[in-house]
Design a protein around this motif. Structure first.
Motif, PDB file in Angstrom:
ATOM      1  N   ILE A  83    -115.449  -1.888 -50.021  1.00 41.61           N
ATOM      2  CA  ILE A  83    -115.490  -3.274 -50.475  1.00 41.61           C
ATOM      3  C   ILE A  83    -114.490  -3.455 -51.616  1.00 41.61           C
ATOM      4  O   ILE A  83    -114.460  -2.668 -52.568  1.00 41.61           O
ATOM      5  CB  ILE A  83    -116.908  -3.651 -50.960  1.00 41.61           C
ATOM      6  CG1 ILE A  83    -117.880  -3.675 -49.775  1.00 41.61           C
ATOM      7  CG2 ILE A  83    -116.899  -5.009 -51.653  1.00 41.61           C
ATOM      8  CD1 ILE A  83    -117.588  -4.745 -48.741  1.00 41.61           C
ATOM      9  N   VAL A  84    -113.636  -4.480 -51.502  1.00 38.30           N
ATOM     10  CA  VAL A  84    -112.649  -4.809 -52.532  1.00 38.30           C
ATOM     11  C   VAL A  84    -112.921  -6.242 -52.949  1.00 38.30           C
ATOM     12  O   VAL A  84    -112.569  -7.188 -52.247  1.00 38.30           O
ATOM     13  CB  VAL A  84    -111.212  -4.666 -51.991  1.00 38.30           C
ATOM     14  CG1 VAL A  84    -110.206  -4.917 -53.111  1.00 38.30           C
ATOM     15  CG2 VAL A  84    -110.979  -3.286 -51.385  1.00 38.30           C
ATOM     16  N   SER A  85    -113.574  -6.424 -54.104  1.00 43.55           N
ATOM     17  CA  SER A  85    -114.073  -7.757 -54.460  1.00 43.55           C
ATOM     18  C   SER A  85    -114.072  -7.981 -55.963  1.00 43.55           C
ATOM     19  O   SER A  85    -114.191  -7.036 -56.750  1.00 43.55           O
ATOM     20  CB  SER A  85    -115.494  -7.933 -53.916  1.00 43.55           C
ATOM     21  OG  SER A  85    -116.046  -9.159 -54.332  1.00 43.55           O
ATOM     22  N   ALA A  86    -113.953  -9.263 -56.316  1.00 40.99           N
ATOM     23  CA  ALA A  86    -114.060  -9.642 -57.727  1.00 40.99           C
ATOM     24  C   ALA A  86    -115.515  -9.661 -58.176  1.00 40.99           C
ATOM     25  O   ALA A  86    -115.805  -9.656 -59.382  1.00 40.99           O
ATOM     26  CB  ALA A  86    -113.437 -11.026 -57.947  1.00 40.99           C
ATOM     27  N   TYR A  87    -116.440  -9.683 -57.215  1.00 38.03           N
ATOM     28  CA  TYR A  87    -117.868  -9.710 -57.520  1.00 38.03           C
ATOM     29  C   TYR A  87    -118.375  -8.276 -57.666  1.00 38.03           C
ATOM     30  O   TYR A  87    -119.009  -7.724 -56.777  1.00 38.03           O
ATOM     31  CB  TYR A  87    -118.641 -10.448 -56.429  1.00 38.03           C
ATOM     32  CG  TYR A  87    -118.234 -11.896 -56.292  1.00 38.03           C
ATOM     33  CD1 TYR A  87    -118.838 -12.883 -57.064  1.00 38.03           C
ATOM     34  CD2 TYR A  87    -117.216 -12.269 -55.412  1.00 38.03           C
ATOM     35  CE1 TYR A  87    -118.450 -14.218 -56.948  1.00 38.03           C
ATOM     36  CE2 TYR A  87    -116.825 -13.598 -55.290  1.00 38.03           C
ATOM     37  CZ  TYR A  87    -117.444 -14.561 -56.063  1.00 38.03           C
ATOM     38  OH  TYR A  87    -117.049 -15.881 -55.957  1.00 38.03           O
ATOM     39  N   GLY A  88    -118.093  -7.678 -58.851  1.00 39.30           N
ATOM     40  CA  GLY A  88    -118.407  -6.272 -59.058  1.00 39.30           C
ATOM     41  C   GLY A  88    -119.692  -6.032 -59.808  1.00 39.30           C
ATOM     42  O   GLY A  88    -119.840  -4.988 -60.451  1.00 39.30           O
ATOM     43  N   ASP A  89    -120.626  -6.987 -59.746  1.00 41.70           N
ATOM     44  CA  ASP A  89    -121.905  -6.774 -60.421  1.00 41.70           C
ATOM     45  C   ASP A  89    -122.724  -5.731 -59.670  1.00 41.70           C
ATOM     46  O   ASP A  89    -122.496  -5.450 -58.495  1.00 41.70           O
ATOM     47  CB  ASP A  89    -122.663  -8.094 -60.520  1.00 41.70           C
ATOM     48  CG  ASP A  89    -122.891  -8.720 -59.151  1.00 41.70           C
ATOM     49  OD1 ASP A  89    -123.970  -8.494 -58.578  1.00 41.70           O
ATOM     50  OD2 ASP A  89    -121.968  -9.411 -58.658  1.00 41.70           O
ATOM     51  N   MET A  90    -123.722  -5.182 -60.337  1.00 43.92           N
ATOM     52  CA  MET A  90    -124.505  -4.089 -59.767  1.00 43.92           C
ATOM     53  C   MET A  90    -125.255  -4.503 -58.506  1.00 43.92           C
ATOM     54  O   MET A  90    -125.398  -3.691 -57.576  1.00 43.92           O
ATOM     55  CB  MET A  90    -125.499  -3.571 -60.827  1.00 43.92           C
ATOM     56  CG  MET A  90    -126.248  -2.312 -60.381  1.00 43.92           C
ATOM     57  SD  MET A  90    -125.133  -0.952 -59.868  1.00 43.92           S
ATOM     58  CE  MET A  90    -124.354  -0.576 -61.445  1.00 43.92           C
ATOM     59  N   ASP A  91    -125.726  -5.751 -58.436  1.00 46.42           N
ATOM     60  CA  ASP A  91    -126.453  -6.199 -57.238  1.00 46.42           C
ATOM     61  C   ASP A  91    -125.565  -6.119 -55.997  1.00 46.42           C
ATOM     62  O   ASP A  91    -125.994  -5.648 -54.940  1.00 46.42           O
ATOM     63  CB  ASP A  91    -126.964  -7.634 -57.423  1.00 46.42           C
ATOM     64  CG  ASP A  91    -128.181  -7.696 -58.340  1.00 46.42           C
ATOM     65  OD1 ASP A  91    -128.787  -6.627 -58.565  1.00 46.42           O
ATOM     66  OD2 ASP A  91    -128.517  -8.791 -58.810  1.00 46.42           O
TER      67      ASP A  91
END
Length: 346
Positions: A83-91
């Motif tokens: 996964i390559v994403s700006a949404y790198g939160d733990m969830d």
């Protein structure tokens, strides 16, 4: 060459990937495919199932990256995903990992990190494929190789034994199915193969019953080797049994003029046993060679339907045990004198 599918709705990412990896693309180390969302990615994978890894964003229209992960596991568990994403939160990271992602990279992309992650993921994907291939080959090997042979191969002395070359005393037998080449020209391939395998199976059982070794199948002929005590007698016993077995087979359906018969040549003597073939091709055959083998093949070639042909020196060894008829002399290639041959009757 590694195939990598990049799934992202950002139009400029394709250009950026091609620029950053242009050297590996040019050298054909990497081939990149591109999709704008999860649904498009599944279509691309359907068109090209040889993809090794998938690099996917999370937030995309129609089908997001997390949903794509679930679909990928159903479609092909061998394809590894990053996964390559700006949404790198733990969830998101935990959800991605629980759905089968191999790794997670956050945007903006650090291309040095991406390169290392891709190499690590590709290595893992290849190892899985190689393991599965080895399992598949091992299962196929078990279908064709006797269990005792497999156990022998696992022995650490296997290599030195299998590569040993030696002169041996034994008997070679060639068995040919008469007229089979002609019948194969007018019969369907499925019928031909099934029929020939049936004949071969009957021959093999008799050869093994008399402690012979199947050396090879050559077209519609079988080559067998007998070693040990009474090797010539056992070879002739096997030949008589094979002839009786094949004579008992019915005519081929729709081919009433063809009834299977065999012609057999047998020669006893010294021969060279060794691993013959090409090391470059990794195709080596543990077999026997020499004048004894060549003579057995030519005796078979001279034999007619239902004949088991042996030469005079073999006849002298077995004449008290088997009833034979003198067929006179035949001229044989590379032999200065004609050979007197005998047909084994019973």
């Amino acid at each position: 060459m590694a195939k990598i599918l990049v799934v992202d709705d950002e139009a400029d990412l394709e250009t950026l990937i091609k620029q950053k990896f242009r050297k590996k693309i040019r050298e054909k180390e990497y081939e990149f495919l591109f999709a704008i969302n999860g649904r498009d990615a599944l279509e691309k994978l359907d068109e090209d199932p040889e993809v090794d890894i998938v690099l996917s964003d999370i937030n995309m229209p129609e089908m997001d990256g997390l949903t794509l992960l679930t679909k990928l596991n159903e479609l092909s568990p061998l394809i590894k995903s990053v996964i390559v994403s700006a949404y790198g939160d733990m969830d998101n990271i935990r959800t991605a990992m629980n759905r089968g992602a191999f790794d997670f990279i956050t945007k903006p992309i650090n291309f040095e990190d991406l390169t290392l992650t891709m190499e690590k993921t590709l290595k893992h994907a290849r190892e899985i494929k190689e393991t599965l291939q080895a399992i598949k080959e091992n299962n196929i090997l078990k279908m064709y190789v006797d269990e005792n042979v497999l156990n022998f191969m696992c022995n650490r002395e296997y290599e030195s034994k299998i590569m040993a070359n030696e002169s041996i005393e034994g008997t070679v037998m060639f068995v040919d199915v008469c007229g089979f080449t002609k019948i194969s020209e007018t019969t369907s391939p499925d019928v031909v193969v099934t029929m020939l395998n049936t004949y071969f199976d009957a021959m093999v059982k008799e050869i093994m019953e008399h402690n012979g070794i199947i050396d090879k199948f050559i077209g519609d002929a079988v080559m067998a080797v007998f070693r040990g005590e009474y090797h010539l007698d056992r070879a002739i016993d096997a030949a008589l049994a094979i002839r009786n077995q094949v004579n008992g087979f019915p005519n081929i359906a729709d081919k009433e003029n063809f009834k299977p018969k065999v012609s057999i040549g047998i020669k006893s003597g010294e021969m060279i046993s060794g691993n013959i073939g090409s090391a470059t091709l990794k195709r080596l055959d543990y077999t026997v060679i020499g004048d004894t083998v060549n003579t057995a093949a030519r005796l078979q070639d001279a034999a007619k339907e239902n004949q088991i042909i042996i030469c005079e020196n073999c006849y002298e060894k077995v004449k008290e045990a088997f009833k034979c008829e003198n067929l006179g002399s035949i001229t044989m290639k590379n032999k200065t004198k004609p050979l007197t041959v005998y047909n084994v009757l019973e």
